[in-house]
Design a protein around this motif. Structure first.
Motif, PDB file in Angstrom:
ATOM      1  N   ASP A 153      12.008  26.569 -28.987  1.00  0.00           N
ATOM      2  CA  ASP A 153      10.967  27.115 -29.842  1.00  0.00           C
ATOM      3  C   ASP A 153       9.634  27.065 -29.091  1.00  0.00           C
ATOM      4  O   ASP A 153       9.602  26.773 -27.901  1.00  0.00           O
ATOM      5  CB  ASP A 153      10.914  26.378 -31.181  1.00  0.00           C
ATOM      6  N   HIS A 154       8.553  27.337 -29.809  1.00  0.00           N
ATOM      7  CA  HIS A 154       7.238  27.343 -29.158  1.00  0.00           C
ATOM      8  C   HIS A 154       6.921  25.995 -28.519  1.00  0.00           C
ATOM      9  O   HIS A 154       6.361  25.938 -27.421  1.00  0.00           O
ATOM     10  CB  HIS A 154       6.145  27.708 -30.173  1.00  0.00           C
ATOM     11  N   ILE A 180       9.992  34.136 -22.551  1.00  0.00           N
ATOM     12  CA  ILE A 180       8.845  34.298 -23.440  1.00  0.00           C
ATOM     13  C   ILE A 180       8.512  35.777 -23.632  1.00  0.00           C
ATOM     14  O   ILE A 180       8.243  36.215 -24.735  1.00  0.00           O
ATOM     15  CB  ILE A 180       7.626  33.525 -22.910  1.00  0.00           C
TER      16      ILE A 180
END
Length: 181
Positions: A153-154, A180
């Motif tokens: 995730d981020h 990304i």
């Protein structure tokens, strides 16, 4: 926190939920030692702590880099049978990583019956900060292989580049950049 504490002190009934909210406030904005003091009051009042109390306490211990106190709280977690709880386990992983006790952090991580992105995202920077960037990359690769439970995730994409830089893993950095985009 001062106003919240005044309200808390005036309450006639202070259940575990209200006490947890005060501990959370102190763990988030300080003073951190007050989170520890509130926890002690809970323990001595006879109101049992619960699965929400411990992550706040462990967060405060980690922020203070107080591994000794964290181990004491960990003992309470084990006595309560919450050591396999995901949220408590994640807080333990983060605590030991912040206190640079990466072997203990890894042991907690390995013993968790279920892992989520927080579990993985606590181990990766923990290894990097403890001077083991290659191990951080191995954890990241394991996360990718275990994609049935969670995907990067981020937070993952923020915590893995320092490990790549430290380990001179240009190919992983390029892969992350492509991922990304």
């Amino acid at each position: 926190m001062e106003a919240a504490r005044k309200v808390f002190d005036k309450l006639l009934e202070r259940d575990v939920f209200v006490r947890n909210m005060v501990i959370q406030g102190y763990a988030n904005v300080g003073p951190l030692v007050e989170a520890l003091n509130m926890y002690d009051r809970i323990r001595f009042s006879g109101v049992p702590a619960n699965r929400y109390t411990y992550p706040f306490m462990l967060k405060a211990c980690g922020a203070m880099r107080d591994g000794k106190r964290g181990r004491i709280v960990h003992g309470h977690v084990v006595k309560c049978g919450l050591d396999s709880d995901l949220f408590v386990g994640n807080a333990l992983i983060a605590l030991y990583s912040k206190c640079e006790e990466i072997e203990t952090s890894r042991r907690v991580f390995d013993e968790l019956p279920e892992k989520d992105s927080v579990s993985w995202n606590s181990m990766i920077p923990g290894y990097t900060a403890s001077g083991n960037p290659r191990e951080a990359l191995m954890v990241f690769r394991s996360m990718l292989q275990d994609h049935a439970t969670c995907l990067p995730d981020h937070a993952t994409l923020v915590c893995i580049p320092p490990a790549c830089f430290e380990a001179s893993a240009i190919e992983v950095e390029l892969w992350i950049h492509s991922y990304i985009i």
